[in-house]
Design an enzyme around this catalytic site. Structure first.
Site, short mmCIF file in Angstrom:
data_model
loop_
_atom_site.label_atom_id
_atom_site.label_comp_id
_atom_site.label_asym_id
_atom_site.label_seq_id
_atom_site.Cartn_x
_atom_site.Cartn_y
_atom_site.Cartn_z
N ALA A 1 -4.72 -4.79 -2.19
CA ALA A 1 -5.20 -5.91 -1.37
C ALA A 1 -4.48 -7.20 -1.75
O ALA A 1 -4.54 -7.65 -2.89
CB ALA A 1 -6.71 -6.08 -1.55
N VAL A 2 -3.79 -7.79 -0.77
CA VAL A 2 -3.04 -9.02 -0.97
C VAL A 2 -3.45 -10.09 0.04
O VAL A 2 -3.64 -11.25 -0.32
CB VAL A 2 -1.52 -8.75 -0.87
CG1 VAL A 2 -0.72 -10.05 -0.89
CG2 VAL A 2 -1.07 -7.85 -2.02
N CYS B 1 0.81 -1.19 0.00
CA CYS B 1 0.00 0.00 0.00
C CYS B 1 0.85 1.25 0.00
O CYS B 1 2.08 1.20 -0.03
CB CYS B 1 -0.90 0.01 1.24
SG CYS B 1 -1.79 -1.53 1.51
N VAL C 1 12.61 -10.94 -18.48
CA VAL C 1 12.59 -9.83 -19.43
C VAL C 1 13.62 -10.07 -20.52
O VAL C 1 14.70 -10.63 -20.28
CB VAL C 1 12.87 -8.48 -18.73
CG1 VAL C 1 14.30 -8.41 -18.19
CG2 VAL C 1 12.58 -7.31 -19.65
#
Length: 605
Positions: free
Chosen positions: A52-53, A2, A290
């Site tokens: 939110a996790v 957050c 990547v």
């Protein structure tokens, strides 16, 4: 994960300032895209934006205690929250949610003097206690999650990022000589936040604000301890620690994956995560790599990169059985001005990583389409001794930060005004910073000079180099709403390995000998034995040409800030002839000038 923000102003009722508090909180929207809230009570205001996790349906913030007297705005993850919750229940606490946020709040209520020392995780949070009219700002031991504050005449402002503080008119975007030195030397001074009057909560520190003033106290520091285990027992201990760390960090109520480069660090984390997830959930871990268009096919070795990542990542994924994806980026994506601007806004400061920041941002944005949480191999090089200069006696004994000796100490590279550089005395600033850092290093009686120096080098990396990388990782990931966890920064692992003698850390004469000994049995031999390769960088000439075009804006910069003649001379040459070092330095100057304009920074050097 957050973003938090807030304001304490003793003697005022901040309800009248709700709009400003909401504006501060809104700057954290990218860090917390799922929900937001503001709590105001008399002289205190706390804001929160939520990703939110854990306990997606519960855990809204700011969160108040049952009696409404204590309020928490929290960012991060507590990996031992389930054990703490059981302990707190034995003390009579009842829980309304499954969130780790509520556990942190209850821990403060139960153990106000030492609650932070009981937490295992990555976190930065604010606690307002109306009973004592006290604000606490708390940051995790390694500084994985950021937290800034700005003292005012009657209190302070705080936020996860400087932009939250700068959204309040009480804070000014001013940078002085010390701030410029911080930007132009490649070492992070703990507590400094570049903007004049602004500070960072140091890793492992609690900042207390009371009516009588502000104070700081460390609740954790690296300590020197005697290590008596032999190499085999040490490798076993590291393996057991890593298994526990990774298992804890796989707790999530949302989609989870790993960043896999095909190097030792990320492959070890991916292997451990794969074993744990298959065992506990019967499903493979998602892994992400990547790459750049044409990079692997046209790869050429350089001083730092002997091999491209993608083939090794693919081999590792096949051997482990992960659900693998390669994110391929092209120069058209990398050169977009709006992406460069988004990266600058994410970082708040013009650190000169240039295209590598941009590609990391784009990688995280692509990963976010599939996962909300990923585990990374970040910081293994600093913990286990993975960089080439760890094994270069000239760099180790150079009397400065070893990476500066190996890579060069300034990011200005001739494109920042030479008058400004001379006036700032960057060499003197770095030298004093180095002396201060060495003076902090804990000592062990009886250590030889070589052992003492090895401990100093490890300490310098953990306290002055790791924070740069962690900040970069946090800003680029959180700007895309992705949470990146860093198992190698678990404080138990860091503390243990810090005290392992260098002879064991380099037992096979190579980098990260101890880590390799601990995890090699889980990995393909080619991956376990692969030479370290840094994060990749595009070699497409189209990127250099686009950068040269964008850098023409530097020709309008004030001569007291940018060395315009040096920029003009470089831009006269064909862009394809630009060396990588020139490109990096040009990007640093471009970032500095863009930042001064976009943030309306007043430079007072």
């Amino acid at each position: 994960m957050c973003g938090i923000a807030g304001w304490v102003a003793y003697g005022r009722d901040l309800e009248a300032e709700r709009e400003r508090v909401e504006r501060m909180t809104a700057t954290m929207r990218l860090r917390g895209p799922d929900d937001g809230g503001v709590w105001i009570g008399g002289p205190a205001a706390l804001g929160h934006r939520r990703l939110a996790v854990i306990d997606v349906g519960g855990g809204r913030q700011p969160m108040t205690s049952p009696d409404g007297q204590v309020v928490l705005s929290y960012s991060g993850e507590i990996y031992n929250f389930q054990e703490l919750r059981e302990q707190l229940r034995s003390h009579g606490h009842q829980f309304r949610t499954r969130s780790d946020t509520e556990v942190v709040l209850a821990a403060y209520l139960q153990w106000p003097e030492d609650f932070a020392a009981r937490l295992n995780g990555m976190y930065a949070f604010a606690v307002w206690d109306a009973r004592s009219q006290q604000l606490l700002l708390v940051r995790d031991r390694l500084g994985i999650k950021p937290l800034y504050y700005y003292p005012t005449a009657d209190g302070l402002l705080f936020g996860s990022e400087p932009k939250a503080i700068l959204a309040n008119p009480l804070a000014e975007a001013v940078i002085d000589g010390d701030g410029l030195c911080e930007l132009l030397t490649f070492a992070k001074m703990p507590g400094h936040a570049t903007f004049r009057g602004m500070y960072e909560v140091r890793p492992g520190e609690i900042v207390h604000l009371r009516r009588g003033g502000l104070s700081r106290a460390a609740y954790w520091n690296l300590q020197a301890r005697e290590h008596t285990a032999d190499a085999a027992a040490t490798a076993t201990a590291v393996r057991e620690l890593l298994e526990d760390v990774v298992a804890r960090q796989l707790v999530s109520d949302v989609a989870l994956g790993t960043l896999l480069s095909g190097g030792l660090d990320s492959s070890a984390i991916t292997a451990l995560a794969q074993r744990s997830l298959v065992s506990s959930r019967g499903e493979p871990v998602r892994s992400f790599t990547v790459d750049f268009t044409g990079y692997t096919e046209n790869f050429t070795t350089d001083a730092f990169r002997a091999t491209p990542d993608a083939p090794y990542a693919a081999e590792c994924s096949r051997a482990l059985g992960t659900d693998h994806r390669t994110v391929v980026l092209d120069s058209a994506q990398l050169v977009r001005p709006e992406v460069r601007r988004a990266v600058l806004r994410a970082r708040d400061l013009p650190y000169g990583a240039g295209e590598m920041d941009i590609s990391l941002h784009l990688l995280f944005r692509a990963v976010r389409e599939h996962s909300t949480v990923v585990l990374s191999g970040e910081a293994a090089d600093e913990v286990f001794g993975g960089y080439p200069w760890f094994h270069d006696s000239a760099a180790v004994n150079a009397g400065t930060f070893p990476w500066m000796a190996a890579l060069g100490g300034s990011s200005s590279g001739g494109f920042v005004s030479p008058e400004l550089t001379a006036r700032l005395d960057l060499d003197g600033y770095a030298a004093q910073h180095y002396r201060d850092a060495v003076a902090e290093v804990p000592r062990l009686p009886g250590e030889s000079a070589a052992q003492r120096r090895a401990r100093e080098v490890c300490y310098l990396h953990l306290t002055r180099f790791v924070p740069i990388l962690l900040d970069r990782k946090d800003r680029m990931s959180m700007a895309t709403g992705l949470e990146v966890r860093v198992p190698f920064c678990d404080h138990r692992l860091v503390d243990y390995v810090f005290n392992v003698p260098w002879s064991i850390k380099s037992a096979d004469g190579r980098e990260k000998s101890l880590l390799r000994a601990a995890v090699a049995d889980m990995l393909p031999a080619s991956v376990a034995q692969r030479r370290k390769a840094p994060y990749p960088s595009t070699t497409d000439p189209a990127y250099a040409r686009a950068l040269a075009g964008q850098a023409t804006t530097l020709l309008d910069a004030p001569a007291e800030l940018i060395h315009v003649d040096a920029v003009r001379e470089l831009l006269r040459r064909p862009p394809d002839a630009m060396t990588r070092a020139e490109r990096v330095r040009l990007e640093a100057a471009l970032a500095l000038w863009t930042w001064v304009r976009e943030y309306d920074v007043r430079v007072e050097s």
